[in-house]
Structure formats: structure tokens, C-alpha cells
Design an enzyme around this catalytic site. Structure first.
Site, mmCIF file in Angstrom:
data_model
loop_
_atom_site.group_PDB
_atom_site.id
_atom_site.type_symbol
_atom_site.label_atom_id
_atom_site.label_comp_id
_atom_site.label_asym_id
_atom_site.label_seq_id
_atom_site.Cartn_x
_atom_site.Cartn_y
_atom_site.Cartn_z
ATOM 1 N N ASP A 30 0.707 -1.075 0.071
ATOM 2 C CA ASP A 30 0.436 0.032 -0.066
ATOM 3 C C ASP A 30 0.832 0.805 0.004
ATOM 4 O O ASP A 30 1.921 1.556 0.714
ATOM 5 C CB ASP A 30 -0.785 -0.296 1.218
ATOM 6 C CG ASP A 30 -1.845 0.983 1.263
ATOM 7 O OD1 ASP A 30 -3.313 0.674 0.972
ATOM 8 O OD2 ASP A 30 -2.166 2.065 1.043
ATOM 9 N N ASN A 87 -12.786 -3.399 2.566
ATOM 10 C CA ASN A 87 -13.692 -2.282 2.856
ATOM 11 C C ASN A 87 -14.630 -2.112 1.209
ATOM 12 O O ASN A 87 -13.774 -2.717 -0.247
ATOM 13 C CB ASN A 87 -13.198 -0.900 2.648
ATOM 14 C CG ASN A 87 -12.224 -0.539 3.900
ATOM 15 O OD1 ASN A 87 -12.922 -0.928 5.082
ATOM 16 N ND2 ASN A 87 -11.160 0.178 3.685
ATOM 17 N N GLN A 94 -14.220 2.442 1.177
ATOM 18 C CA GLN A 94 -13.586 2.224 0.028
ATOM 19 C C GLN A 94 -13.623 3.267 -1.029
ATOM 20 O O GLN A 94 -14.438 3.848 -0.708
ATOM 21 C CB GLN A 94 -14.638 0.687 -0.709
ATOM 22 C CG GLN A 94 -14.046 0.303 -2.276
ATOM 23 C CD GLN A 94 -14.871 -0.735 -2.906
ATOM 24 O OE1 GLN A 94 -15.841 -0.977 -2.602
ATOM 25 N NE2 GLN A 94 -14.243 -1.498 -3.865
ATOM 26 N N VAL A 96 -10.892 2.505 -3.931
ATOM 27 C CA VAL A 96 -10.303 2.372 -5.279
ATOM 28 C C VAL A 96 -11.799 1.526 -4.915
ATOM 29 O O VAL A 96 -12.184 0.253 -4.760
ATOM 30 C CB VAL A 96 -8.949 1.489 -5.134
ATOM 31 C CG1 VAL A 96 -9.116 1.488 -6.496
ATOM 32 C CG2 VAL A 96 -8.005 3.015 -4.342
ATOM 33 N N HIS A 100 -10.323 -5.750 -3.641
ATOM 34 C CA HIS A 100 -8.685 -5.618 -2.235
ATOM 35 C C HIS A 100 -9.172 -6.232 -1.171
ATOM 36 O O HIS A 100 -9.465 -5.795 -0.562
ATOM 37 C CB HIS A 100 -8.267 -4.564 -2.839
ATOM 38 C CG HIS A 100 -8.499 -2.993 -1.927
ATOM 39 N ND1 HIS A 100 -9.640 -2.600 -3.273
ATOM 40 C CD2 HIS A 100 -8.600 -2.709 -1.506
ATOM 41 C CE1 HIS A 100 -10.165 -1.420 -2.231
ATOM 42 N NE2 HIS A 100 -9.261 -1.162 -1.329
ATOM 43 N N ILE A 101 -7.798 -6.915 -1.007
ATOM 44 C CA ILE A 101 -8.338 -7.622 0.728
ATOM 45 C C ILE A 101 -6.573 -6.812 1.244
ATOM 46 O O ILE A 101 -5.305 -6.526 0.763
ATOM 47 C CB ILE A 101 -7.934 -8.975 0.738
ATOM 48 C CG1 ILE A 101 -9.219 -9.355 -0.021
ATOM 49 C CG2 ILE A 101 -7.409 -9.406 2.206
ATOM 50 C CD1 ILE A 101 -8.914 -11.248 0.143
ATOM 51 N N HIS A 102 -6.298 -5.413 1.842
ATOM 52 C CA HIS A 102 -5.809 -5.618 3.263
ATOM 53 C C HIS A 102 -5.280 -6.201 3.312
ATOM 54 O O HIS A 102 -6.023 -6.888 4.060
ATOM 55 C CB HIS A 102 -6.464 -4.256 3.900
ATOM 56 C CG HIS A 102 -6.749 -2.871 2.623
ATOM 57 N ND1 HIS A 102 -6.097 -1.508 2.600
ATOM 58 C CD2 HIS A 102 -7.819 -2.779 3.132
ATOM 59 C CE1 HIS A 102 -7.128 -1.200 2.377
ATOM 60 N NE2 HIS A 102 -8.134 -1.812 1.719
HETATM 61 P P1 5GP Z 1 -9.419 1.303 -0.011
HETATM 62 O O1 5GP Z 1 -9.647 2.634 1.038
HETATM 63 O O2 5GP Z 1 -10.498 1.516 -1.001
HETATM 64 O O3 5GP Z 1 -10.366 -0.110 1.246
HETATM 65 O O4 5GP Z 1 -8.365 1.001 -0.055
HETATM 66 C C1 5GP Z 1 -6.705 1.933 -1.025
HETATM 67 C C2 5GP Z 1 -5.700 1.834 -0.332
HETATM 68 O O5 5GP Z 1 -5.064 1.770 -2.070
HETATM 69 C C3 5GP Z 1 -5.198 2.987 0.067
HETATM 70 O O6 5GP Z 1 -4.877 1.999 1.356
HETATM 71 C C4 5GP Z 1 -4.302 3.364 -0.336
HETATM 72 O O7 5GP Z 1 -3.656 3.744 0.599
HETATM 73 C C5 5GP Z 1 -4.001 2.904 -1.564
HETATM 74 N N1 5GP Z 1 -3.494 3.491 -2.897
HETATM 75 C C6 5GP Z 1 -3.959 4.736 -3.639
HETATM 76 N N2 5GP Z 1 -3.565 4.697 -4.062
HETATM 77 C C7 5GP Z 1 -2.869 3.514 -4.304
HETATM 78 C C8 5GP Z 1 -1.572 3.689 -5.219
HETATM 79 O O8 5GP Z 1 -0.971 4.593 -6.164
HETATM 80 N N3 5GP Z 1 -0.692 2.727 -4.984
HETATM 81 C C9 5GP Z 1 -0.542 1.618 -4.071
HETATM 82 N N4 5GP Z 1 0.693 0.564 -4.289
HETATM 83 N N5 5GP Z 1 -1.591 1.786 -3.483
HETATM 84 C C10 5GP Z 1 -2.502 2.561 -3.296
#
Ligand code: 5GP
Length: 114
Positions: A30, A87, A94, A96, A100-102
């Protein structure tokens, strides 16, 4: 259709620190880690979220779970414990729109989440 951010990372159009990949999924660090270990595991298939998965995605979802286990082992956090987060949607936090799994670990976690 426009590629998602995570498709662009999987296709090497946007750089990322990739830690694992196979024909079904890609895992990368991340960009804004919430803990010493913070890996995002994404299917190559651009499923928007957990709310959008179909019955036919069951084998893919099982594959992701097993790979999350393997990544946790490889990152050295399987034994001490770690957190997996999906998320989903606006209220789920969420940002993105690509499933995706964190995989988060390397420190003690709190509960409940904010
Ligand atoms: P969400 O909030 O959708 O569950 O998680 C999206 C995650 O993607 C966030 O933890 C954020 O830091 C990560 N993220 C967003 N843009 C990028 C990127 O360009 N590269 C990487 N490696 N992670 C990203």
C-alpha cells in the site's frame, strides 16, 4: 472500459512494489501503509467490490484467501497475527472501486475500527 487504478498497477502501467503475482491476482505494498506490513491483494478481474461478486467468482475468492495466508506467512506476520480488511462501498470506506484485500500486520490492532 477505463482500467481501474489496480488494473493499471497489475499491468505495470503504474509502478508499485509488487510482492506476489500469479495468473489470477497481484499483491503490492500500500502506498500509504497503516502498519509496518500493509499489502493489497487484488484479483486481475476488475470486480468492483465484495458487493458485486458472483457465484462464479467462488474459486477466485477461495484463491485470494489462500494467497492472503501465504503473503502473511511470507511477510512474517502469520504467527503473531494480522488483519484482513475488505472495505466495501462508501460507508465501508472503499476508495478504489476494484475488489482488494488489505493484509495488515506488524503491530497490535484495535477493535472496533473507526
Ligand atoms: P480502500 O480505501 O479502497 O479500501 O483502499 C485503497 C487503498 O489503496 C488505500 O489504502 C490506499 O492507500 C491505496 N492506494 C491508493 N492509491 C494507491 C497507489 O497508487 N498505489 C498503491 N500502492 N496503493 C494505493
Amino acid at each position: 472500459m477505463e482500467k481501474t487504478l489496480f488494473q493499471k498497477i497489475a499491468d505495470r502501467e503504474i509502478p508499485a512494489q509488487i510482492v506476489y503475482e500469479d495468473e489470477l491476482c497481484v499483491a503490492f505494498r500500500d502506498i500509504s501503509p497503516a502498519a509496518p506490513v500493509h499489502v493489497l491483494l487484488v484479483p486481475r478481474k476488475p470486480i468492483p467490490s465484495l458487493a458485486a461478486v458472483e457465484e462464479e467468482d467462488a474459486p477466485l475468492l477461495a484463491h485470494l484467501m489462500l494467497k492472503a495466508r501465504d503473503i502473511a506467512r511470507a511477510e512474517g506476520i502469520a504467527e503473531g497475527g494480522f488483519r484482513t480488511v475488505l472495505n466495501t462501498g462508501a460507508d465501508g470506506g472503499q476508495t478504489v472501486p476494484h475488489l482488494h484485500i488489505h493484509i495488515i500486520g506488524g503491530r497490535s490492532m484495535q477493535w472496533p475500527p473507526g
